[in-house]
Design a protein around this motif. Sequence first.
Motif, short mmCIF file in Angstrom:
data_model
loop_
_atom_site.label_atom_id
_atom_site.label_comp_id
_atom_site.label_asym_id
_atom_site.label_seq_id
_atom_site.Cartn_x
_atom_site.Cartn_y
_atom_site.Cartn_z
N UNK A 15 19.05 37.68 43.31
CA UNK A 15 19.69 37.60 44.64
C UNK A 15 20.36 36.25 44.88
N UNK A 16 20.67 35.55 43.82
CA UNK A 16 21.23 34.20 43.95
C UNK A 16 22.55 34.18 44.71
N UNK A 17 23.38 35.20 44.60
CA UNK A 17 24.65 35.22 45.36
C UNK A 17 24.38 35.27 46.87
N UNK A 18 23.40 36.07 47.28
CA UNK A 18 23.02 36.12 48.70
C UNK A 18 22.48 34.78 49.15
N UNK A 19 21.65 34.17 48.32
CA UNK A 19 21.08 32.85 48.62
C UNK A 19 22.20 31.83 48.80
N UNK A 20 23.14 31.83 47.89
CA UNK A 20 24.26 30.87 47.96
C UNK A 20 25.12 31.13 49.20
N UNK A 21 25.32 32.39 49.56
CA UNK A 21 26.10 32.70 50.77
C UNK A 21 25.43 32.10 52.01
N UNK A 22 24.10 32.23 52.12
CA UNK A 22 23.38 31.67 53.27
C UNK A 22 23.41 30.15 53.22
N UNK A 23 23.17 29.59 52.04
CA UNK A 23 23.23 28.13 51.88
C UNK A 23 24.60 27.60 52.32
N UNK A 24 25.66 28.27 51.88
CA UNK A 24 27.02 27.83 52.19
C UNK A 24 27.29 27.93 53.70
N UNK A 25 26.87 29.02 54.32
CA UNK A 25 27.07 29.18 55.77
C UNK A 25 26.30 28.11 56.55
#
Length: 190
Positions: A15-25
């Motif tokens: 789920x790293x893409x989801x994690x990165x999306x939240x981190x970026x937001x």
Amino acid sequence: MIEFRGAGPAEFTERLETVIDIYTAAMNPPEEQINGRKTIMRNHATYPNFQCYFAELRDSSPDMPAPEPVTVGFAYGFRGAPGQWWHDVVLRGLADRLGEEAAHAWMGHAFELAEIHVHPDYQGKGVGRAMITTLCAGRRERSAVLSTHDQPTAARHLYASMGFGDLLTRFVFPGGSEEYAIAGRPLPLT
């Protein structure tokens, strides 16, 4: 309703893409830092006693089938150990400013809260506090430690309200220029 669900290293990596999306937001990092952050997070999942929780929004409408939950936050940590970059840098910084004994008291058997991020649409609603509480529950380490920007941010206020005290301030990581505070508190959380 927001629920907290634990995930191990394999699911976290999937789920790293989801994690990165939240981190970026939440953090709005420069675009050129995102791939490096992915690599760091993937590596963190290999550390001893890695533990992650996802904050998931679930629609509990009784008239419709349950849709997939929407992930609105994540938090993870692991047991710090010699040879881990953050652990070694912070241990040296604490030893330089507080002495070897204090440094080892804080870092010798510590749970390192590596990342705690909530999507901006859900910040200020207790999600971060609940994730930290859930993440630290039952940990056997002596202390919990983290780093945060050395500014009067909402995150810094949250950590202080949960009993995290400043161990170092105005700390600059090697190769960086931003100032951080290193904060810690004894475990268990009360």
